[in-house]
Enzyme design. Structure first.
Site, PDB file in Angstrom:
ATOM      1  N   ALA A   1       0.812  -1.221   0.000  1.00 49.22           N
ATOM      2  CA  ALA A   1       0.000   0.000   0.000  1.00 49.22           C
ATOM      3  C   ALA A   1       0.845   1.271   0.000  1.00 49.22           C
ATOM      4  CB  ALA A   1      -0.933   0.001   1.205  1.00 49.22           C
TER       5      ALA A   1
ATOM      6  N   PHE B   1      -6.003   0.162   3.258  1.00 49.05           N
ATOM      7  CA  PHE B   1      -7.282  -0.449   3.620  1.00 49.05           C
ATOM      8  C   PHE B   1      -7.417  -0.647   5.123  1.00 49.05           C
ATOM      9  CE2 PHE B   1      -7.702  -2.045  -0.826  1.00 49.05           C
ATOM     10  CZ  PHE B   1      -8.921  -1.452  -1.059  1.00 49.05           C
TER      11      PHE B   1
ATOM     12  N   GLN C   1       0.855  -6.551  -3.618  1.00 49.77           N
ATOM     13  CA  GLN C   1      -0.261  -6.827  -2.717  1.00 49.77           C
ATOM     14  C   GLN C   1      -1.417  -5.880  -3.009  1.00 49.77           C
ATOM     15  OE1 GLN C   1       2.579  -6.227   0.741  1.00 49.77           O
ATOM     16  NE2 GLN C   1       1.303  -7.843   1.584  1.00 49.77           N
TER      17      GLN C   1
ATOM     18  N   ASP D   1      -5.071  -1.915  -6.754  1.00 44.62           N
ATOM     19  CA  ASP D   1      -5.450  -0.656  -7.396  1.00 44.62           C
ATOM     20  C   ASP D   1      -5.114  -0.591  -8.882  1.00 44.62           C
ATOM     21  OD1 ASP D   1      -2.642  -0.156  -7.424  1.00 44.62           O
ATOM     22  OD2 ASP D   1      -2.756   0.876  -5.491  1.00 44.62           O
TER      23      ASP D   1
ATOM     24  N   CYS E   1     -18.909 -20.177 -12.759  1.00 48.19           N
ATOM     25  CA  CYS E   1     -18.439 -20.605 -14.086  1.00 48.19           C
ATOM     26  C   CYS E   1     -17.059 -20.060 -14.422  1.00 48.19           C
ATOM     27  CB  CYS E   1     -19.442 -20.217 -15.173  1.00 48.19           C
ATOM     28  SG  CYS E   1     -19.556 -18.450 -15.494  1.00 48.19           S
TER      29      CYS E   1
ATOM     30  N   HIS F   1      -3.276 -10.231  -4.527  1.00 42.94           N
ATOM     31  CA  HIS F   1      -4.600 -10.045  -3.919  1.00 42.94           C
ATOM     32  C   HIS F   1      -5.662  -9.691  -4.956  1.00 42.94           C
ATOM     33  CE1 HIS F   1      -2.679  -9.149   0.293  1.00 42.94           C
ATOM     34  NE2 HIS F   1      -2.323 -10.310  -0.208  1.00 42.94           N
TER      35      HIS F   1
HETATM   36 ZN   LIG Z   1     -21.281 -17.547 -14.283  1.00 38.53          ZN
END
Ligand SMILES: [Zn+2]
Length: 210
Positions: free
Chosen positions: A10, A21, A80, A83, A109, A98
């Site tokens: 970050a 965060f 990490q 953004d 799916c 992340h």
């Molecule tokens: Zn789907």
């Protein structure tokens, strides 16, 4: 030419105006709570209110001098951050441990949708194929990050591991400096003022024009 692998957290995006965060709140709620898997499952409407409105700063942020210098130096990025600023800066090789905020994923799916896709870009989005609720393609708190094996592969044979703006408290990223030492890859840590210190260090290493 030296091959640089940069592990970023970050701190590299602070100069782009993004809070971390861990500290941020939205409508009185800690973001750390909003971005948990259990909150997403129980309160998808509130979760997506935050996603569409509270994350506006993330969608409008621009890369800063640190992101741009890494892209110019051709560094391989392990981040990490969610953004997307390394890609915005032009970096080609970016491993997002992340995930990212640009995409929504259908976990039923496996289809990925751009968050800007008009078919899904409002309210609680559902997969057009099977009507399942989509999830932002980010690793929420309580979920397990992926890509660590790939990160180790990227580290092998690197000339430097540059660790930027991460307190190294979150797995799996926190293990990378130790792996670097085992692989005899030297580690350079830059914690503060990344937008100044990263370009300076890259120039010192002759990886950027002066
Ligand atoms: Zn789907």
């Amino acid at each position: 030419m030296s091959r640089i692998v940069a592990l970023t957290g970050a701190g590299i995006s602070v100069a782009s105006g993004l809070p971390t965060f861990g500290e941020d709140t939205w409508r009185g709620r800690p973001v750390r709570q909003l971005l948990t898997k259990s909150f997403f499952v129980r309160y998808p409407e509130e979760f997506y209110n935050y996603y569409w409105e509270g994350l506006t700063p993330w969608q409008e942020a621009q890369p800063n001098a640190a992101h741009l210098a890494l892209a110019q130096a051709g560094a391989t990025i392990i981040t990490q951050n969610i953004d997307g600023l390394h890609q915005a800066a032009g970096s080609q090789d970016v491993l997002e441990l992340h995930g990212n905020l640009r995409e929504l994923i259908c976990e039923a799916c496996g289809t990925l949708y751009a968050a800007k896709d008009r078919r899904v870009a409002a309210g609680v989005p559902h997969c057009p194929v099977d009507q399942q609720i989509l999830k932002p393609n980010v690793v929420l708190f309580e979920e397990v990050p992926h890509g660590f094996d790939t990160a180790i592969e990227l580290l092998s044979g690197a000339d430097w591991l540059l660790v930027i703006g991460t307190s190294l408290q979150v797995a799996p990223a926190c293990y990378l400096p130790e792996f670097a030492r085992r692989l005899r890859v030297p580690v350079k840590i830059i914690n503060d003022a990344a937008e100044i210190e990263v370009p300076r260090w890259l120039r010192e290493q002759r990886l950027l024009p002066n």
